[in-house]
Structures are given as C-alpha cells and as structure tokens.
Design an enzyme around this catalytic site. Structure first.
Site, PDB file in Angstrom:
ATOM      1  N   ARG A  73      16.351 -23.565-211.922  1.00 54.13           N
ATOM      2  CA  ARG A  73      15.374 -22.677-211.278  1.00 54.13           C
ATOM      3  C   ARG A  73      14.525 -21.966-212.324  1.00 54.13           C
ATOM      4  NH1 ARG A  73      19.616 -21.581-207.211  1.00 54.13           N
ATOM      5  NH2 ARG A  73      20.191 -19.649-208.236  1.00 54.13           N
ATOM      6  N   TYR A  77      10.463 -21.620-212.467  1.00 57.38           N
ATOM      7  CA  TYR A  77       9.727 -20.352-212.534  1.00 57.38           C
ATOM      8  C   TYR A  77       8.725 -20.379-213.681  1.00 57.38           C
ATOM      9  CZ  TYR A  77      13.554 -18.821-209.511  1.00 57.38           C
ATOM     10  OH  TYR A  77      14.463 -18.722-208.494  1.00 57.38           O
ATOM     11  N   TYR A  99       7.014 -16.364-199.804  1.00 55.50           N
ATOM     12  CA  TYR A  99       7.627 -15.848-198.584  1.00 55.50           C
ATOM     13  C   TYR A  99       8.420 -14.580-198.883  1.00 55.50           C
ATOM     14  CZ  TYR A  99      12.250 -17.640-199.821  1.00 55.50           C
ATOM     15  OH  TYR A  99      13.444 -17.863-200.436  1.00 55.50           O
ATOM     16  N   VAL A 104      10.873  -9.456-204.665  1.00 55.41           N
ATOM     17  CA  VAL A 104      12.324  -9.436-204.432  1.00 55.41           C
ATOM     18  C   VAL A 104      12.912 -10.799-204.786  1.00 55.41           C
ATOM     19  CG1 VAL A 104      14.136  -9.158-202.697  1.00 55.41           C
ATOM     20  CG2 VAL A 104      12.144  -7.674-202.654  1.00 55.41           C
ATOM     21  N   ALA A 131      13.737 -10.251-196.733  1.00 54.61           N
ATOM     22  CA  ALA A 131      14.886 -10.574-195.878  1.00 54.61           C
ATOM     23  C   ALA A 131      15.762  -9.336-195.673  1.00 54.61           C
ATOM     24  CB  ALA A 131      15.701 -11.707-196.509  1.00 54.61           C
ATOM     25  N   GLN A 172      21.277 -15.087-201.866  1.00 61.42           N
ATOM     26  CA  GLN A 172      21.475 -16.479-202.312  1.00 61.42           C
ATOM     27  C   GLN A 172      22.957 -16.854-202.271  1.00 61.42           C
ATOM     28  OE1 GLN A 172      17.565 -17.544-204.649  1.00 61.42           O
ATOM     29  NE2 GLN A 172      19.054 -16.779-206.071  1.00 61.42           N
ATOM     30  N   ALA A 213      17.437 -14.265-190.971  1.00 59.12           N
ATOM     31  CA  ALA A 213      16.343 -13.701-190.177  1.00 59.12           C
ATOM     32  C   ALA A 213      15.515 -14.831-189.593  1.00 59.12           C
ATOM     33  CB  ALA A 213      15.460 -12.835-191.073  1.00 59.12           C
ATOM     34  N   THR A 241      21.809 -14.640-196.158  1.00 55.13           N
ATOM     35  CA  THR A 241      22.118 -13.459-196.971  1.00 55.13           C
ATOM     36  C   THR A 241      23.429 -12.888-196.438  1.00 55.13           C
ATOM     37  OG1 THR A 241      19.788 -12.984-197.372  1.00 55.13           O
ATOM     38  CG2 THR A 241      21.307 -11.147-197.637  1.00 55.13           C
TER      39      THR A 241
END
Ligand SMILES: C[S@@+](CC[C@H](N)C(=O)[O-])C[C@H]1O[C@@H](n2cnc3c(N)ncnc32)[C@H](O)[C@@H]1O
Length: 268
Positions: A73, A77, A99, A104, A131, A172, A213, A241
C-alpha cells in the site's frame, strides 16, 4: 453564485465524497470537483464514480489502477502522490477526491498537500464524512468519556495503549496483519493474534461489533455483534470497521477531584 475558483485559488484541493456519495457530498466539494481541470479520484463505489464523472466529465480520472494485489500500500500511496504532482507541474488545477474523509487513514492525500506546499503550490484539504462519523450515528456512540482509534495492523504490531473504559475503534480490521491491497477478502491470520491481544484487556466475552456503513441510499448498515473470542471466525470485509464498547467506568482521579472539590459532579 460565484464559482469556488473565484473565492479561493488553490491549485490542489483535496476533498472527500463521504461514505455515501449521494447525500454526503458537500456543496463546497461539488463546486471544487466542477472547478478542477483534473479530478483524480479514489473510490471503488460505482455510484460515487458516476457522481464524480457527471460533475466533471472531461477532467475525471480514476487512480484505482495504481492499486494492485501484492503491491505494498505504501508504494501505491507514493504513486498517487507522483501522479498528482505531475498534473500540478503541468499547470492543472487538481482536485483529489477520495471516499470518506480525505484526511482519515489516507496517507497519500496528506503527503500530496505537504509536497504541493513544499514546492510552492497552494493546497488545501476539506473535511468530509468518514466511516467513524457514520459509526457514531448508526451505533449510537458518543465520544464523551473518550474514544481511541487505531489502524488495526498498527495496533497489532506496536505497543499501543488501550483504556478499556473508552470506546475503541479499529480501522481496516479486514486487513489486519496485511500490508498489501486486496480487492475482496484478506488473509485472516492476523485476526487470531489480534483477538488474543484484545482479550488481555477485555476477556473473551466482551461484545465487539463489525460495522459497515451503507454506501447507497436506502440501504441499511451492516452491524454484527458477538463475543470477542468469536472474532477469528467472523471474516470481516475490507470495508468493515470494528467497534468495542467501554468495559466498566473510568477510574476516578481522587486526588484531582478532591483538590477541585468536584467529587460529586465527576463521579455522579
Ligand atoms: C483506508 S481507510 C479509509 C477511511 C476513509 N478515508 C474514511 O474517512 O472513512 C479504509 C477503512 O475505512 C473503513 N471503512 C471504509 N468504508 C467503510 C464503510 N462503508 N463502513 C465502515 N467502515 C468503512 C474501514 O475500516 C476500512 O478498512
């Protein structure tokens, strides 16, 4: 109404679409998406993608091609920041749209703002619905009394502190113990070790909730609650989450309460 570009002159603006793009996009964010030359977006949600593309059909560009199975990851990034900077260098007004809340658990957005500013570009991040904001609403959680929030792998691999009298949020959770990006289910070997670590604080039977969510209007949140010891059997998805409610009450600081003459108010 004056266009946003007349009011502020950012060359890089970083916005969030919220978790449910239909309803959680702010008017300011919509205006920035429209005003940008390039809208670099990160979302796996087809509705959010459609909304962004309809707001800026010529400038919208997905960054999802930079993610890949087995790719760290952190490397993704770095690539996101490089592509953003490349468009800034070409003289475009760039809007990064991700999103949730763009600040965050979103290393690339913070880094893009830092890099852009360091190179003399004007850059700004706007707040959005994360979230966690949805979780507070759907699970009825009030941060009064304290809420600790960790990225699950960071919590697992480091000596992080927990106060069991606070609310705990682990982000995560579906990818705990994994540093690559997976599109569907992550391998779950970290979940068992995480459960052991948490049981040292909460015991085996304290309730934990896996929460998702809704991304689409009219859809209910997914809320699954069970005893902590069952967590390794739960297969949380990449969007889940984890929430752990407080265990017991905070220990009063008797000395301070006595000094301030507040024994009754604080402990009532
Ligand atoms: C890289 S972070 C992005 C967080 C995002 N920037 C935000 O503001 O919510 C990804 C994690 O966010 C959480 N998340 C994303 N979508 C979610 C959803 N629909 N419901 C609950 N949590 C979600 C999960 O913990 C997921 O593993």
């Amino acid at each position: 109404m004056r266009p946003v570009s007349d009011i502020h002159d950012e060359q890089l603006i970083v916005v969030g679409t919220g978790i449910r793009a239909t309803g959680q996009l702010t008017i300011e964010t919509i205006a920035w998406i429209r005003a940008a030359d390039k809208v670099l977006y990160i979302t796996a949600d087809p509705v959010a993608e459609e909304v962004i593309r309809s707001l800026n059909p010529d400038g919208a560009e997905s960054l999802m091609d930079l993610y890949g199975s087995d790719k760290l990851r952190l490397d993704t990034y770095a690539d996101i920041v490089e592509r953003t900077m490349a468009y800034l260098h070409q003289g475009h007004r760039v809007c990064m749209a991700v999103y949730g809340h763009p600040g965050v658990l979103a290393m690339s957005t913070h880094e893009a703002v830092r890099r852009a500013r360091a190179e003399g570009f004007s850059a700004r991040m706007l707040p959005a619905v994360s979230a966690a904001d949805c979780l507070y609403a759907d699970l009825g959680v009030d941060e009064f009394g304290g809420c600790i929030s960790y990225e699950a792998t960071d919590f697992l691999l480091n000596m992080r502190a927990i106060d069991p009298a606070c609310h705990l949020i682990l982000w995560q959770i579906g990818g705990v113990g994994v540093l690559t990006y997976e599109t569907h289910h992550y391998p779950l070997q970290g979940l068992e070790r995480l459960t052991q670590k948490l049981m040292a604080y909460y015991g085996p039977n304290h309730p934990v909730t896996l929460y998702e969510a809704p991304q689409f209007a009219g859809v209910e949140p997914i809320i699954g609650t069970g005893p902590l010891c069952q967590l390794p059997h739960s297969a949380p998805t990449p969007n889940a989450t984890m929430y752990i409610p407080p265990l017991g009450k905070a220990q009063p600081d008797v000395q301070v309460q006595w000094e301030l003459g507040m024994q009754t108010q604080v402990t009532a």
